[in-house]
Each structure stands twice: as structure tokens, then as C-alpha cells.
Write a protein that holds these residues in place. Sequence first.
Motif, mmCIF file in Angstrom:
data_model
loop_
_atom_site.group_PDB
_atom_site.id
_atom_site.type_symbol
_atom_site.label_atom_id
_atom_site.label_comp_id
_atom_site.label_asym_id
_atom_site.label_seq_id
_atom_site.Cartn_x
_atom_site.Cartn_y
_atom_site.Cartn_z
ATOM 1 N N HIS A 165 0.815 -1.212 0.000
ATOM 2 C CA HIS A 165 0.000 0.000 0.000
ATOM 3 C C HIS A 165 0.848 1.262 0.000
ATOM 4 O O HIS A 165 2.060 1.227 0.228
ATOM 5 C CB HIS A 165 -0.945 -0.002 1.206
ATOM 6 N N GLY A 166 0.197 2.376 -0.244
ATOM 7 C CA GLY A 166 0.864 3.669 -0.271
ATOM 8 C C GLY A 166 0.079 4.644 -1.128
ATOM 9 O O GLY A 166 -0.880 4.264 -1.816
ATOM 10 N N LEU A 174 -1.459 -0.200 7.222
ATOM 11 C CA LEU A 174 -2.425 -0.228 6.131
ATOM 12 C C LEU A 174 -3.670 0.572 6.465
ATOM 13 O O LEU A 174 -4.125 1.408 5.663
ATOM 14 C CB LEU A 174 -2.809 -1.675 5.816
ATOM 15 N N HIS A 227 4.046 -1.408 3.458
ATOM 16 C CA HIS A 227 4.037 -0.132 2.749
ATOM 17 C C HIS A 227 5.038 -0.197 1.601
ATOM 18 O O HIS A 227 6.103 -0.801 1.704
ATOM 19 C CB HIS A 227 4.406 1.013 3.701
ATOM 20 N N ASP A 271 -2.982 4.282 6.576
ATOM 21 C CA ASP A 271 -2.704 4.763 5.224
ATOM 22 C C ASP A 271 -3.998 4.886 4.420
ATOM 23 O O ASP A 271 -4.246 5.892 3.744
ATOM 24 C CB ASP A 271 -1.741 3.790 4.535
ATOM 25 N N GLN A 326 7.035 2.946 7.836
ATOM 26 C CA GLN A 326 5.900 3.702 7.320
ATOM 27 C C GLN A 326 4.613 3.359 8.068
ATOM 28 O O GLN A 326 4.563 2.430 8.871
ATOM 29 C CB GLN A 326 5.733 3.425 5.828
#
Length: 319
Positions: free
Chosen positions: A182-183, A306, A217, A309, A303
Motif C-alpha cells: 500500500h501507499g 495499512l 508499505h 494509510d 511507514q
Amino acid sequence: MRVFVTGATGWIGSAVVKELVSAGHQVTGLTTTADGAERLKKLGAKARVGRLAQHDLLRDAAARCDAVIHTAFIHDLSHMSLTTRLRLFAGALNGGIVASFLRILAETESGAILALGSGLEGSGRPLVVTSGVAFLPQGKISTESDDHMSDSPNRSFSEAAALSLIARGVRSSIIRLAPTVHGFGDRGFAAQIIAAARKKGVSPYIDSGANRWAAVHRLDAAKLFRLALEKGVSGAKYHGVGEVGIPFRDIASLIATRLRLPAVGIPAAKAAKHFGILSNFVGLDNPASSEWTRQALGWVPEQESLLADMDAHYFAPGS
């Protein structure tokens, strides 16, 4: 170090290119288009324009570099040449479209990995190949020592091709990524599940929703590729997992809250109607550990999670 990266303009590959360039490596990336070549130049990398089926190009590019990272992957028809598309549809007449796609995927990727390896043969130089933790044994926390389930679609063919090169003097290693990478800018599983909820007006999970998804991430994953390149050992299987397992019910509930929709449990038999092809993944109970990977490479995911984010970046207008 001079590094050749396949899939260099993709979701994972572009982050890997940025990470390598920022660490002082000289990067050449494989891309299929002139536009992709321009994007790589803006990142501070050189470009080779070609496809995974062009084995002479892959062999030459690998031979000219000190290391190779393979992130390219055929996701859909747009990633296939015309010849490969024709083979896909011809094969669909004998065994079905899914079986044909998986067969071509395995042939294409294995052939590309072996071609890259032939450019590194006898040198002891590193080749880092992408795989995944999806379809490792279900219902338990999988580790780096586990093998994929033989009765499910998986990336074991990539691993087998890469590890076969060790006997030919290539320092091959594997990075198994979490299903959810993810990101900001993600168009993968999480974004597609949100899109399905918007379209259908409901955010479902299967049965109780207790099944777990591993996640990582994108920027943490890119750092792991660099560490595997610089410090990895031959034959190692590293897990790109930042979070061991997030209950899918929590993901569905966040989506429901942000979109102001109901979150409901549905039976597995109805999953395909809502999720489409993603139904093959939504119900997986596929937690995975990266404890050994962190110890071996000194990898520390930094980071956001999930859910954090998604909450921050996945529900903006137009996302």
C-alpha cells in the motif's frame, strides 16, 4: 553498484528505483514504452525499452550490470505483447482463460528470469526476484521457511527459476511481498475493494471476516529490495511483510465508515458477485511473519500501517 531493474516504472519497481538512486546506485530500468523511459530519466535512472519475452535484451542488460532486481510481472492484457495475447486466447479454447493465463505467466516469467541469470552466470553477482506470501499455508502465520501450497495459484515458478541459477554461479534470492503493498497512489487490492464498495453500495467481508491479510508499505518494501541486493545471501527467501495479519473485517469496516455504507458478512459463495476476480484473495487467511528477514537484513519497516494509510489517502475525491 550498477543495477538493472525490470518493471522499473511499475508500482513496486518505481519505488525500488528511487530507493536505489537515493542510496547512490547507478540504475538502468526496463520499461515497455518511450514514455516510461522519460519517467525513469526524471528519477535519475537510465532506461532500456523492451519486454520480458526479449531474452537477448535481458541477457545483455544483466551482463552489463553488477546486480539485477526483477519486479516486472504480467498483471493483465496490457502487459502482454500481441503474440502473447493471441497465445492466451488460443489456449483459452483448450482448458479455459485462467489456466491459459497462468501457463503463459509461468512460461514468460521463468524464461525472463533464466535469461537474466544467463547474463550473470558464473559471476556470483546478485539476482533478487519478486514473489509473494499469498497462498503459503493458510490458517497459520507463515515464515520464510514455508513453501507455497501446490494446489493453489502462486509465484513458486518464479522462485524455482531463480533458485535454479545458484548452481550456475548466480547469487539468487527471493523477496515474497505481502498481498497488499500500500501507499499513496495505490491502484491494487485495497483501492479495488474500495471501488467495488462504492459501486455496489455495501462493504462486505466473508463469513465472520476473521481471515487475516498481511501488508507492507511500498516504501518499506523498496528499502527491503535494496537491503537484499546489498546484504542478501544466496538462496534466501525474505518476507516483505510490515504487518503480520489484519482481519479483513477491520478493512471492510473502515471502508464502510468512510463511505457511509453498511459493513456486512456474506457467505463465500456470494463473494465473486461482489468482488469479481478479487474473490480468490479476499477470503484468504494468509498471515505471514518477517521476523527472520528483519534480523537477517536489519530491515525495520517505518511507514504507516495499512488502515492508517487507507484512512489518510484512499478516500479523497478522485482516488
